[in-house]
Each structure stands twice: as C-alpha cells, then as structure tokens.
Design a protein around this motif. Structure first.
Motif, PDB file in Angstrom:
ATOM      1  N   VAL A  12     -60.572 110.974  52.216  1.00 22.49           N
ATOM      2  CA  VAL A  12     -59.761 110.269  51.213  1.00 22.49           C
ATOM      3  C   VAL A  12     -58.278 110.402  51.550  1.00 22.49           C
ATOM      4  CG1 VAL A  12     -59.020 110.302  48.796  1.00 22.49           C
ATOM      5  CG2 VAL A  12     -61.463 110.394  49.363  1.00 22.49           C
ATOM      6  N   ASN A  13     -57.849 111.603  51.908  1.00 21.81           N
ATOM      7  CA  ASN A  13     -56.457 111.798  52.295  1.00 21.81           C
ATOM      8  C   ASN A  13     -56.110 110.978  53.526  1.00 21.81           C
ATOM      9  OD1 ASN A  13     -55.836 113.588  50.219  1.00 21.81           O
ATOM     10  ND2 ASN A  13     -56.443 115.383  51.403  1.00 21.81           N
ATOM     11  N   ARG A  14     -57.078 110.830  54.415  1.00 24.80           N
ATOM     12  CA  ARG A  14     -56.850 110.040  55.627  1.00 24.80           C
ATOM     13  C   ARG A  14     -56.581 108.575  55.283  1.00 24.80           C
ATOM     14  NH1 ARG A  14     -54.371 109.780  60.047  1.00 24.80           N
ATOM     15  NH2 ARG A  14     -55.444 108.804  61.800  1.00 24.80           N
ATOM     16  N   ILE A  15     -57.282 108.051  54.307  1.00 22.00           N
ATOM     17  CA  ILE A  15     -57.047 106.668  53.886  1.00 22.00           C
ATOM     18  C   ILE A  15     -55.622 106.504  53.375  1.00 22.00           C
ATOM     19  CG2 ILE A  15     -57.576 105.023  52.029  1.00 22.00           C
ATOM     20  CD1 ILE A  15     -60.469 105.376  52.545  1.00 22.00           C
ATOM     21  N   TYR A  16     -55.172 107.448  52.567  1.00 26.40           N
ATOM     22  CA  TYR A  16     -53.796 107.380  52.068  1.00 26.40           C
ATOM     23  C   TYR A  16     -52.796 107.406  53.224  1.00 26.40           C
ATOM     24  CZ  TYR A  16     -54.978 107.924  47.104  1.00 26.40           C
ATOM     25  OH  TYR A  16     -55.435 107.715  45.828  1.00 26.40           O
ATOM     26  N   GLU A  17     -53.071 108.216  54.238  1.00 26.56           N
ATOM     27  CA  GLU A  17     -52.178 108.294  55.389  1.00 26.56           C
ATOM     28  C   GLU A  17     -52.160 106.983  56.163  1.00 26.56           C
ATOM     29  OE1 GLU A  17     -53.585 111.558  57.660  1.00 26.56           O
ATOM     30  OE2 GLU A  17     -52.911 113.084  56.224  1.00 26.56           O
ATOM     31  N   ILE A  18     -53.329 106.395  56.376  1.00 22.44           N
ATOM     32  CA  ILE A  18     -53.421 105.148  57.126  1.00 22.44           C
ATOM     33  C   ILE A  18     -52.638 104.045  56.436  1.00 22.44           C
ATOM     34  CG2 ILE A  18     -54.990 103.321  57.904  1.00 22.44           C
ATOM     35  CD1 ILE A  18     -57.144 105.497  58.226  1.00 22.44           C
ATOM     36  N   LYS A  19     -52.784 103.953  55.132  1.00 21.38           N
ATOM     37  CA  LYS A  19     -52.141 102.880  54.381  1.00 21.38           C
ATOM     38  C   LYS A  19     -50.669 103.165  54.066  1.00 21.38           C
ATOM     39  CE  LYS A  19     -54.135 100.874  50.946  1.00 21.38           C
ATOM     40  NZ  LYS A  19     -54.148  99.450  51.336  1.00 21.38           N
ATOM     41  N   GLY A  20     -50.250 104.416  54.207  1.00 22.93           N
ATOM     42  CA  GLY A  20     -48.918 104.778  53.755  1.00 22.93           C
ATOM     43  C   GLY A  20     -48.805 104.634  52.251  1.00 22.93           C
ATOM     44  N   ARG A  21     -49.856 105.042  51.578  1.00 21.70           N
ATOM     45  CA  ARG A  21     -49.974 104.837  50.133  1.00 21.70           C
ATOM     46  C   ARG A  21     -49.681 106.133  49.382  1.00 21.70           C
ATOM     47  NH1 ARG A  21     -54.905 101.562  47.352  1.00 21.70           N
ATOM     48  NH2 ARG A  21     -54.573 102.108  45.181  1.00 21.70           N
ATOM     49  N   LYS A  22     -49.037 106.011  48.237  1.00 19.22           N
ATOM     50  CA  LYS A  22     -48.759 107.168  47.411  1.00 19.22           C
ATOM     51  C   LYS A  22     -50.054 107.677  46.789  1.00 19.22           C
ATOM     52  CE  LYS A  22     -44.056 105.711  46.154  1.00 19.22           C
ATOM     53  NZ  LYS A  22     -43.150 105.347  45.029  1.00 19.22           N
ATOM     54  N   HIS A  23     -50.194 108.991  46.718  1.00 23.75           N
ATOM     55  CA  HIS A  23     -51.398 109.578  46.169  1.00 23.75           C
ATOM     56  C   HIS A  23     -51.523 109.341  44.661  1.00 23.75           C
ATOM     57  CE1 HIS A  23     -51.718 111.519  50.049  1.00 23.75           C
ATOM     58  NE2 HIS A  23     -52.912 111.983  49.712  1.00 23.75           N
ATOM     59  N   THR A  24     -50.467 108.871  44.043  1.00 18.13           N
ATOM     60  CA  THR A  24     -50.536 108.549  42.622  1.00 18.13           C
ATOM     61  C   THR A  24     -51.240 107.221  42.364  1.00 18.13           C
ATOM     62  OG1 THR A  24     -48.300 107.627  42.810  1.00 18.13           O
ATOM     63  CG2 THR A  24     -48.507 109.883  41.985  1.00 18.13           C
ATOM     64  N   GLY A  69     -66.452 110.259  32.331  1.00 19.08           N
ATOM     65  CA  GLY A  69     -67.431 110.941  31.496  1.00 19.08           C
ATOM     66  C   GLY A  69     -67.767 112.324  32.034  1.00 19.08           C
ATOM     67  N   GLU A  70     -68.384 113.125  31.197  1.00 16.36           N
ATOM     68  CA  GLU A  70     -68.703 114.501  31.553  1.00 16.36           C
ATOM     69  C   GLU A  70     -69.802 114.594  32.602  1.00 16.36           C
ATOM     70  OE1 GLU A  70     -67.061 117.178  30.657  1.00 16.36           O
ATOM     71  OE2 GLU A  70     -65.667 115.890  29.546  1.00 16.36           O
ATOM     72  N   SER A  71     -70.655 113.574  32.673  1.00 17.97           N
ATOM     73  CA  SER A  71     -71.807 113.641  33.582  1.00 17.97           C
ATOM     74  C   SER A  71     -71.521 113.039  34.952  1.00 17.97           C
ATOM     75  CB  SER A  71     -73.001 112.924  32.950  1.00 17.97           C
ATOM     76  OG  SER A  71     -72.702 111.548  32.731  1.00 17.97           O
ATOM     77  N   SER A  72     -70.312 112.580  35.195  1.00 17.21           N
ATOM     78  CA  SER A  72     -69.983 111.966  36.480  1.00 17.21           C
ATOM     79  C   SER A  72     -70.147 112.970  37.616  1.00 17.21           C
ATOM     80  CB  SER A  72     -68.548 111.436  36.472  1.00 17.21           C
ATOM     81  OG  SER A  72     -68.190 110.954  37.757  1.00 17.21           O
ATOM     82  N   ILE A  73     -70.768 112.530  38.721  1.00 18.94           N
ATOM     83  CA  ILE A  73     -70.941 113.398  39.880  1.00 18.94           C
ATOM     84  C   ILE A  73     -69.799 113.234  40.884  1.00 18.94           C
ATOM     85  CG2 ILE A  73     -73.441 113.400  39.614  1.00 18.94           C
ATOM     86  CD1 ILE A  73     -73.618 111.427  41.942  1.00 18.94           C
ATOM     87  N   LEU A  74     -68.784 112.484  40.512  1.00 21.35           N
ATOM     88  CA  LEU A  74     -67.632 112.309  41.399  1.00 21.35           C
ATOM     89  C   LEU A  74     -66.877 113.617  41.579  1.00 21.35           C
ATOM     90  CD1 LEU A  74     -65.847 108.948  40.531  1.00 21.35           C
ATOM     91  CD2 LEU A  74     -66.886 109.587  42.702  1.00 21.35           C
ATOM     92  N   GLU A  75     -66.387 113.824  42.781  1.00 20.83           N
ATOM     93  CA  GLU A  75     -65.551 114.985  43.045  1.00 20.83           C
ATOM     94  C   GLU A  75     -64.259 114.885  42.226  1.00 20.83           C
ATOM     95  OE1 GLU A  75     -65.894 117.708  45.165  1.00 20.83           O
ATOM     96  OE2 GLU A  75     -67.992 117.119  45.367  1.00 20.83           O
ATOM     97  N   LYS A  76     -63.827 115.998  41.675  1.00 18.84           N
ATOM     98  CA  LYS A  76     -62.593 116.016  40.884  1.00 18.84           C
ATOM     99  C   LYS A  76     -61.365 115.716  41.742  1.00 18.84           C
ATOM    100  CE  LYS A  76     -64.721 117.333  37.127  1.00 18.84           C
ATOM    101  NZ  LYS A  76     -64.903 116.398  35.974  1.00 18.84           N
ATOM    102  N   SER A  77     -61.503 115.911  43.057  1.00 17.13           N
ATOM    103  CA  SER A  77     -60.369 115.689  43.947  1.00 17.13           C
ATOM    104  C   SER A  77     -60.052 114.217  44.144  1.00 17.13           C
ATOM    105  CB  SER A  77     -60.636 116.335  45.315  1.00 17.13           C
ATOM    106  OG  SER A  77     -61.807 115.790  45.903  1.00 17.13           O
ATOM    107  N   LEU A  78     -60.982 113.322  43.756  1.00 22.05           N
ATOM    108  CA  LEU A  78     -60.715 111.887  43.872  1.00 22.05           C
ATOM    109  C   LEU A  78     -59.940 111.425  42.649  1.00 22.05           C
ATOM    110  CD1 LEU A  78     -61.232 109.260  45.504  1.00 22.05           C
ATOM    111  CD2 LEU A  78     -63.204 108.875  44.005  1.00 22.05           C
ATOM    112  N   ASN A  79     -58.747 110.903  42.866  1.00 23.68           N
ATOM    113  CA  ASN A  79     -57.875 110.463  41.781  1.00 23.68           C
ATOM    114  C   ASN A  79     -57.677 111.557  40.736  1.00 23.68           C
ATOM    115  OD1 ASN A  79     -58.099 107.997  43.124  1.00 23.68           O
ATOM    116  ND2 ASN A  79     -59.597 107.177  41.677  1.00 23.68           N
ATOM    117  N   PRO A  80     -57.170 112.719  41.161  1.00 23.01           N
ATOM    118  CA  PRO A  80     -57.024 113.844  40.236  1.00 23.01           C
ATOM    119  C   PRO A  80     -56.113 113.499  39.056  1.00 23.01           C
ATOM    120  CG  PRO A  80     -55.748 114.222  42.244  1.00 23.01           C
ATOM    121  CD  PRO A  80     -56.597 113.020  42.502  1.00 23.01           C
ATOM    122  N   GLY A  81     -56.512 113.993  37.888  1.00 23.57           N
ATOM    123  CA  GLY A  81     -55.716 113.770  36.695  1.00 23.57           C
ATOM    124  C   GLY A  81     -56.080 112.521  35.927  1.00 23.57           C
TER     125      GLY A  81
END
Length: 285
Positions: free
Chosen positions: A113-125, A167-179
């Motif tokens: 995921v961090n690599r995608i942000y680097e490739i695009k030059g995109r802000k992590h926000t 939701g509480e049952s989401s299996i998504l990693e918390k590191s994706l789009n934190p906050g």
C-alpha cells in the motif's frame, strides 16, 4: 463482461531487449510497422502450458520480450496466476477495470500500500478504495446490513464505488486508510481483475494508474513512465469509458445517499438508488 478473444499488447521502446531465437509467433509479423503484438484466441485458448511459456518473466526467462521497464501481459485469465503470485509477494500490478487502468496490491500488505502511494506521489491522507471479486464479499469488509435488499446487486458489478462504514466485523487491516471509519468498495465489471481478487482470496487496494493530479489512464501507454514500478502491467487495450472514472456514492447513512464524484455512471446510479427508496442527503446551510 466477457474478455475479448483478441487482445492487443502495446510494447514500449525496448532497452536491452531480446527475443529468444528458439521461439517465433506468426502474429509477430507486422510488429515493426505497428508496434503491436496480437494474441489471438487460438493462442490464449491453449491453456496453462502455453500461458506458462508466454509469461514475460526474468526468472522464467523462456519466451517473449524482456526489458528494463517492467513486464506487459494480456489481461486474460491464463495470466491471472502470475498476478496473484506478485500480489502475495507484496508487489504492485497495473490492471484494467471497466472504467480506468489502476494500480492494485494486496489490501492487507502495508508495504505494498505504501508503495502505491510512492508510485503515484500521493498524500497518505488520500484514502484508497478496495476491490473484491464478488458482491457477496463486500459484507466481510464493510457494513451492509442497513442497505435495502438487492441494492448492491443492482449497482454492482459496474462503474460505481460505494462508500460504506467499515463496521466492527470488517477484516480489513487497520493500516489501510488509518483514522477513517469508512471504505470505498468496487466490484468492476471486468473479468480479469475479479478473477485476480478471487485468486488472491483477499481485497485489493485499488487506485487509478497515474501520477496524482495527472489525467487518468485509459491505455497502458498513458502511464508508460510508471511501468517500471510494477511487477506486471496487464493490457486490456484502450478502455471505452473515457477518463471520468467510477461514480462514487456515500451509502453510510440509513435511507440516504450522497454523490461524492459524478464519474461515468451518475444518472444510472441515482436511478437505481431512488428505485430502492433512498433519498439524496442534502447539506445544511
């Protein structure tokens, strides 16, 4: 949506390139004139053995064209295994969807995921959407219980991104789009990316294949300068939908919808939402 039986693969100017002398294709005729290699259905239908031989990989080093700008493969089911292997290894791939070309990676790999942000030059926000292979998978990653029966199946697969609460049952990693407590979800109407997502067994993080602030890509040539950052670039030809991207609709509130981006299917999306008795959320003044 059925994959085309004939897929044109555009090749970049080759640097340190070579074509192995032990292999030739009749379809290579005309390459010097057109700059294209056509893979007809009679080749792609030969199955796994041919697909393995045709994999453009420096490790296999068997067939095809090798260069220092990444590897270009047809967006065909016979090449999905390579995509899944790359994703499991934390790599980024470029894929066509029913709207635009996108960069994709395993949504649970923070490194990728961090690599995608680097490739695009995109802000992590700026959040990334996810892509799943089937509508039935959405409930594992986001809260869908408040939605009218049949709504998601009416919208998807298609050129729509639905924004839902994790939701509480989401299996998504918390590191994706934190906050953020919401997530944009896509099920593109394009077989290849759905097959890859199923094969991976997880959601893909997905965003447009371009530098941030630059025009979106409807062919692989549009982001040729970024190929080198991808494990594979999958070519589905020029996409017919223009550069509007998917329609993004917020469905986090019960009985309400809000169009966040008009995209390429705003009119059709609103019609479906209203048929399911949702009303547009208005901003208080």
């Amino acid at each position: 949506m059925s994959l085309p039986t004939r897929i044109a693969v555009g090749l970049p100017p080759l640097v340190n390139a070579r074509v192995l002398p032990s292999f030739s294709l009749p379809t290579l005729r005309g390459l010097a004139r057109t700059g294209l290699v056509s893979f007809s259905s009679k080749f792609t239908s030969l199955g796994g053995n041919f697909a393995k031989k045709m994999a453009w990989s420096s490790e296999k080093n068997e067939v095809g064209v090798e260069n220092n700008r990444g590897f270009v493969l047809p967006a065909a089911e016979s090449y999905a295994q390579e995509a899944c292997e790359a994703l499991r290894a934390g790599k980024v791939i470029a894929v066509p969807t029913d709207t635009l070309y996108g960069f994709a990676c395993d949504a649970c790999s923070s490194e990728a995921v961090n690599r995608i942000y680097e490739i695009k030059g995109r802000k992590h926000t700026s959040p990334l959407a996810i892509c799943v292979g089937d509508v039935s998978e959405i409930k594992h990653f986001a809260d869908t219980e408040h939605l009218p029966n049949g709504l998601l199946e009416s919208l998807l697969p298609g050129p729509v991104t639905v924004v839902l609460k994790r939701g509480e049952s989401s299996i998504l990693e918390k590191s994706l789009n934190p906050g953020l407590d919401s997530i944009g979800v896509r099920v593109p109407d394009y077989d290849f990316i759905r097959i890859v997502s199923r094969g991976l067994g997880n959601a893909l993080a997905l965003t447009s294949a371009n530098l941030s602030g630059q025009p979106s890509s409807v062919s692989i040539k549009d982001f040729e300068n970024l190929w080198e950052h991808c494990a594979y670039v999958y070519d589905g030809g020029e996409l017919p939908s223009g550069r509007a991207g998917s329609t993004v609709v917020d469905l986090t509130r019960i009985g309400k919808y809000k169009i966040l981006r008009p995209g390429s299917a705003k009119v059709e999306t609103i019609a479906i939402l209203e048929r399911h008795s949702l009303v547009e959320e208005t901003t208080a003044t």
